[in-house]
Write an enzyme that holds these catalytic residues in place. Structure first.
Site, mmCIF file in Angstrom:
data_model
loop_
_atom_site.group_PDB
_atom_site.id
_atom_site.type_symbol
_atom_site.label_atom_id
_atom_site.label_comp_id
_atom_site.label_asym_id
_atom_site.label_seq_id
_atom_site.Cartn_x
_atom_site.Cartn_y
_atom_site.Cartn_z
ATOM 1 N N ARG A 43 0.785 -1.228 0.000
ATOM 2 C CA ARG A 43 0.000 0.000 0.000
ATOM 3 C C ARG A 43 0.821 1.285 0.000
ATOM 4 O O ARG A 43 0.456 2.275 -0.586
ATOM 5 C CB ARG A 43 -0.874 0.011 1.241
ATOM 6 C CG ARG A 43 -2.330 0.082 0.912
ATOM 7 C CD ARG A 43 -3.133 -0.025 2.156
ATOM 8 N NE ARG A 43 -2.517 -0.969 3.086
ATOM 9 C CZ ARG A 43 -3.127 -1.464 4.149
ATOM 10 N NH1 ARG A 43 -4.349 -1.107 4.423
ATOM 11 N NH2 ARG A 43 -2.532 -2.306 4.956
ATOM 12 N N LYS A 142 -2.913 -19.938 2.896
ATOM 13 C CA LYS A 142 -3.935 -20.181 3.908
ATOM 14 C C LYS A 142 -3.978 -19.020 4.899
ATOM 15 O O LYS A 142 -2.978 -18.311 4.989
ATOM 16 C CB LYS A 142 -3.686 -21.523 4.594
ATOM 17 C CG LYS A 142 -2.716 -21.475 5.771
ATOM 18 C CD LYS A 142 -2.528 -22.818 6.364
ATOM 19 C CE LYS A 142 -3.180 -22.988 7.694
ATOM 20 N NZ LYS A 142 -2.483 -22.335 8.821
ATOM 21 N N HIS A 172 1.796 -25.539 3.241
ATOM 22 C CA HIS A 172 3.260 -25.641 3.195
ATOM 23 C C HIS A 172 3.779 -26.986 3.714
ATOM 24 O O HIS A 172 4.890 -27.372 3.417
ATOM 25 C CB HIS A 172 3.931 -24.450 3.900
ATOM 26 C CG HIS A 172 3.955 -24.543 5.394
ATOM 27 N ND1 HIS A 172 2.895 -24.188 6.178
ATOM 28 C CD2 HIS A 172 4.916 -24.961 6.256
ATOM 29 C CE1 HIS A 172 3.206 -24.377 7.454
ATOM 30 N NE2 HIS A 172 4.430 -24.854 7.528
ATOM 31 N N LYS A 176 7.190 -29.963 2.531
ATOM 32 C CA LYS A 176 8.269 -30.480 3.389
ATOM 33 C C LYS A 176 8.840 -31.745 2.751
ATOM 34 O O LYS A 176 8.082 -32.616 2.307
ATOM 35 C CB LYS A 176 7.735 -30.790 4.797
ATOM 36 C CG LYS A 176 7.342 -29.527 5.561
ATOM 37 C CD LYS A 176 7.012 -29.845 7.001
ATOM 38 C CE LYS A 176 6.416 -28.644 7.722
ATOM 39 N NZ LYS A 176 7.380 -27.710 8.263
ATOM 40 N N GLU A 210 3.874 -28.347 18.710
ATOM 41 C CA GLU A 210 4.745 -27.170 18.726
ATOM 42 C C GLU A 210 5.033 -26.808 20.169
ATOM 43 O O GLU A 210 4.161 -26.938 21.035
ATOM 44 C CB GLU A 210 4.047 -25.997 18.048
ATOM 45 C CG GLU A 210 3.757 -26.234 16.586
ATOM 46 C CD GLU A 210 3.187 -24.990 15.927
ATOM 47 O OE1 GLU A 210 3.962 -24.216 15.374
ATOM 48 O OE2 GLU A 210 1.963 -24.797 16.001
ATOM 49 N N ASP A 229 -6.477 -24.031 12.187
ATOM 50 C CA ASP A 229 -5.098 -23.633 11.875
ATOM 51 C C ASP A 229 -4.248 -24.824 11.425
ATOM 52 O O ASP A 229 -3.387 -24.676 10.556
ATOM 53 C CB ASP A 229 -4.479 -22.995 13.134
ATOM 54 C CG ASP A 229 -3.165 -22.287 12.858
ATOM 55 O OD1 ASP A 229 -3.065 -21.631 11.795
ATOM 56 O OD2 ASP A 229 -2.239 -22.377 13.686
ATOM 57 N N HIS A 234 -3.114 -29.009 7.400
ATOM 58 C CA HIS A 234 -1.873 -29.791 7.469
ATOM 59 C C HIS A 234 -2.106 -31.251 7.883
ATOM 60 O O HIS A 234 -1.636 -32.175 7.224
ATOM 61 C CB HIS A 234 -0.891 -29.147 8.452
ATOM 62 C CG HIS A 234 -0.616 -27.700 8.188
ATOM 63 N ND1 HIS A 234 -0.488 -27.178 6.914
ATOM 64 C CD2 HIS A 234 -0.416 -26.643 9.029
ATOM 65 C CE1 HIS A 234 -0.240 -25.883 6.995
ATOM 66 N NE2 HIS A 234 -0.195 -25.530 8.263
ATOM 67 N N LYS A 334 -0.226 -26.076 20.607
ATOM 68 C CA LYS A 334 0.834 -25.115 20.924
ATOM 69 C C LYS A 334 1.294 -25.388 22.346
ATOM 70 O O LYS A 334 0.532 -25.908 23.160
ATOM 71 C CB LYS A 334 0.287 -23.683 20.868
ATOM 72 C CG LYS A 334 -0.302 -23.284 19.527
ATOM 73 C CD LYS A 334 0.721 -22.615 18.645
ATOM 74 C CE LYS A 334 0.103 -22.152 17.339
ATOM 75 N NZ LYS A 334 1.041 -22.179 16.211
HETATM 76 C C1 BG6 Z 1 1.025 -22.559 10.127
HETATM 77 C C2 BG6 Z 1 0.181 -22.194 11.321
HETATM 78 O O1 BG6 Z 1 0.220 -22.949 9.048
HETATM 79 O O2 BG6 Z 1 1.895 -23.629 10.475
HETATM 80 C C3 BG6 Z 1 1.042 -21.835 12.514
HETATM 81 O O3 BG6 Z 1 -0.660 -21.089 10.988
HETATM 82 C C4 BG6 Z 1 2.033 -22.947 12.797
HETATM 83 O O4 BG6 Z 1 0.235 -21.601 13.669
HETATM 84 C C5 BG6 Z 1 2.795 -23.329 11.536
HETATM 85 O O5 BG6 Z 1 2.949 -22.488 13.793
HETATM 86 C C6 BG6 Z 1 3.653 -24.561 11.769
HETATM 87 O O6 BG6 Z 1 4.463 -24.763 10.659
HETATM 88 P P1 BG6 Z 1 5.863 -25.518 10.806
HETATM 89 O O7 BG6 Z 1 6.350 -25.666 9.425
HETATM 90 O O8 BG6 Z 1 6.730 -24.635 11.686
HETATM 91 O O9 BG6 Z 1 5.553 -26.812 11.487
#
Ligand code: BG6
Length: 481
Positions: A43, A142, A172, A176, A210, A229, A234, A334
């Site tokens: 922007r 996402k 993503h 991996k 995590e 999330d 995933h 988390k």
């Molecule tokens: C993201 C989530 O898609 O993936 C995050 O929004 C999460 O909350 C992350 O921390 C984890 O990705 P990775 O590759 O670190 O396991």
């Protein structure tokens, strides 16, 4: 091959944290096609040089091995350009088109690293400006919607401007290396396929744990929660890769057709099965890696009394001939005991044990992070004084070590695939919508349930109800085995 990559959201977190470092790695390794331009769009007004200086500064926050030196950055920066755009102004898209038309690259990738509420307007404007020709692809980050209806709405608007093969939805985790290895393991080797079924497999566990908390993303996370999330995308993508039938070819649609069939075979939840087979939790203060940490409700930007879940464990079933009756346990959270993402395939114990203490099932552990590898756990005779007692041993394949020079990070891989038009690792709209369809009854049940998520102390493996859920089937989570 020439390419233009347009990064909408060019000054945002995702761009400088993930995309620029990934593009730089691809550049450093000579994998980025030579004749490329990367145009960041945002922007505020700034010059190309001011943008390059901004990115250079941000690289200070990237891990040191992935940071460019001055000479490398200068070469990389020659690819970077910047443009101010108001994403709702048609004239700005016309000006973008003029810039792109100056040289007509073989491929143009529009990467939408913006807030998702802007996807419809950007896609519609790109279409109206004629920036949707056959050489153009659009990449969508996402979260893609927050429920089925919002995901369908995004897909409808995207489809108004781009064909399905032009629309690349990122998950993503699919980028991996260990996840790509899952296909290689299953369909590149004859060893496991005869065992990959209900007759030999007792249960499958997918853990995406995590140790970090929600950090500075409290407001986003609070609207999202762990189910949206991590599970809807995933974890379910991993489940499809584990459970799918062998595709007839390695083409994107052959693979995605099989993944979709898995999603459609998942046993639907009802209010009763949600209460029994889904556990939601929220972290309280605790200790992670020896350091005391705050609870979720004390995190910045988290509203007081929030009932958002930071942990989910659930029991899924794939209703088909291969998997009938095999529980798939999915778990994410988390502030858990460790950062660990892995899939454990627990094989059935032998039908008639003849060795003392040999009832323990064999297992295959596919490790995604922190290491990337494979462990095959077997029982072996120790050959010691204990006579015939067996002991567990395991074969440990370390892919990071074996293929060190070849490995590329998830975003690097996905960006290179987007530029090259390889669609295998992107999610098709019907897969994404089916995944929403499956999680929606859980969202509804929670919305109608006054009970708060179950508390768990930071640094543990979630609420005790998670272990109790698998214990009902006579199972234990991997870290307790
Ligand atoms: C993201 C989530 O898609 O993936 C995050 O929004 C999460 O909350 C992350 O921390 C984890 O990705 P990775 O590759 O670190 O396991």
């Amino acid at each position: 091959m020439s390419f233009d990559l347009v990064l909408f959201g060019g000054t945002g977190d995702l761009t400088w944290r993930k995309l620029m470092p990934a593009l730089f790695q691809a550049f450093r390794h000579g994998k980025l096609p030579r004749d490329g331009r990367i145009l960041a769009v945002a922007r505020d007004a700034r010059s190309d040089d001011a943008y390059r200086a901004f990115i250079k500064e941000r690289f200070a926050e990237v891990e040191s091995a992935k940071r460019p030196n001055d000479e490398e950055f200068a070469r990389f920066a020659a690819l970077l350009f910047y443009r101010r755009m108001d994403l709702s102004h048609a004239e700005d898209y016309a000006a973008l088109k003029a810039w792109l038309d100056e040289r007509r690259a073989d491929t143009t990738v529009m990467y939408l690293a913006t807030s998702p509420h802007l996807f419809p307007v950007v896609c519609a404007q790109l279409g109206q400006a004629g920036l949707n020709g056959p050489q153009v692809r659009v990449v969508l980050e996402k979260p893609l919607g927050h429920d089925l209806a919002s995901a369908q709405e995004i897909n409808r608007v995207v489809a108004g401007a781009f064909s399905e093969r032009q629309a690349l939805r990122i998950d993503h985790y699919l980028g991996k290396p260990s996840v790509q290895n899952l296909s290689a393991l299953r369909f590149g080797n004859a060893l496991f396929e005869p065992l990959w079924r209900r007759e030999s497999i007792a249960n499958i566990q997918i853990t995406l744990a995590e140790s970090i908390g929600v950090g500075t993303r409290g407001d986003f996370y609070d609207r999202t929660g762990a189910l949206r999330d991590m599970i809807q995308n995933h974890a379910l993508q991993l489940l499809t890769m584990i459970a799918m039938e062998p595709p007839s070819t390695n083409d994107a649609d052959a693979i995605r057709d099989e993944k979709l069939k898995v999603l459609k075979s998942l046993k639907p939840f009802t209010a009763e099965t949600v209460a029994r087979d889904v556990v939601r939790g929220q972290y309280k203060a605790g200790t992670v890696g020896g350091v005391p940490v705050a609870g979720y409700l004390e995190e910045t930007k988290v509203p007081a009394g929030s009932a958002t879940e930071t942990f989910v464990a659930l029991r899924a079933e794939v209703q088909n001939w291969r998997w009938a009756g095999v529980p798939f346990y999915l778990r994410t959270g988390k502030r858990l005991g460790a950062r660990s993402a892995q899939i454990t395939v627990n094989f059935r114990p032998v039908p008639h044990p003849i060795f003392p203490g040999s009832s323990r099932a064999n297992k295959l552990v596919i490790k995604l992070q922190p290491e990337d590898g494979l462990e095959l756990h077997l029982l072996a005779a120790k050959g010691g004084r204990q006579g015939e007692a067996l002991a567990p041993v395991f074969l440990d394949l370390d892919f990071d070590k074996a293929f060190a020079a070849e490995r590329v990070g998830a975003y690097e891989r996905l960006l290179l695939d987007a530029i090259a038009g390889r669609l295998n690792l992107f999610v098709r709209s019907d897969e994404q919508e089916q995944a929403w369809r499956w999680v929606e009854p859980v969202l509804h049940a929670w919305a109608n349930d006054a009970a708060a998520p179950r508390p768990y102390a930071a640094g543990t493996w979630g609420p005790p109800a998670s272990s109790a859920m698998v214990a009902r089937d006579g199972c234990v989570w991997d870290e307790e085995q």
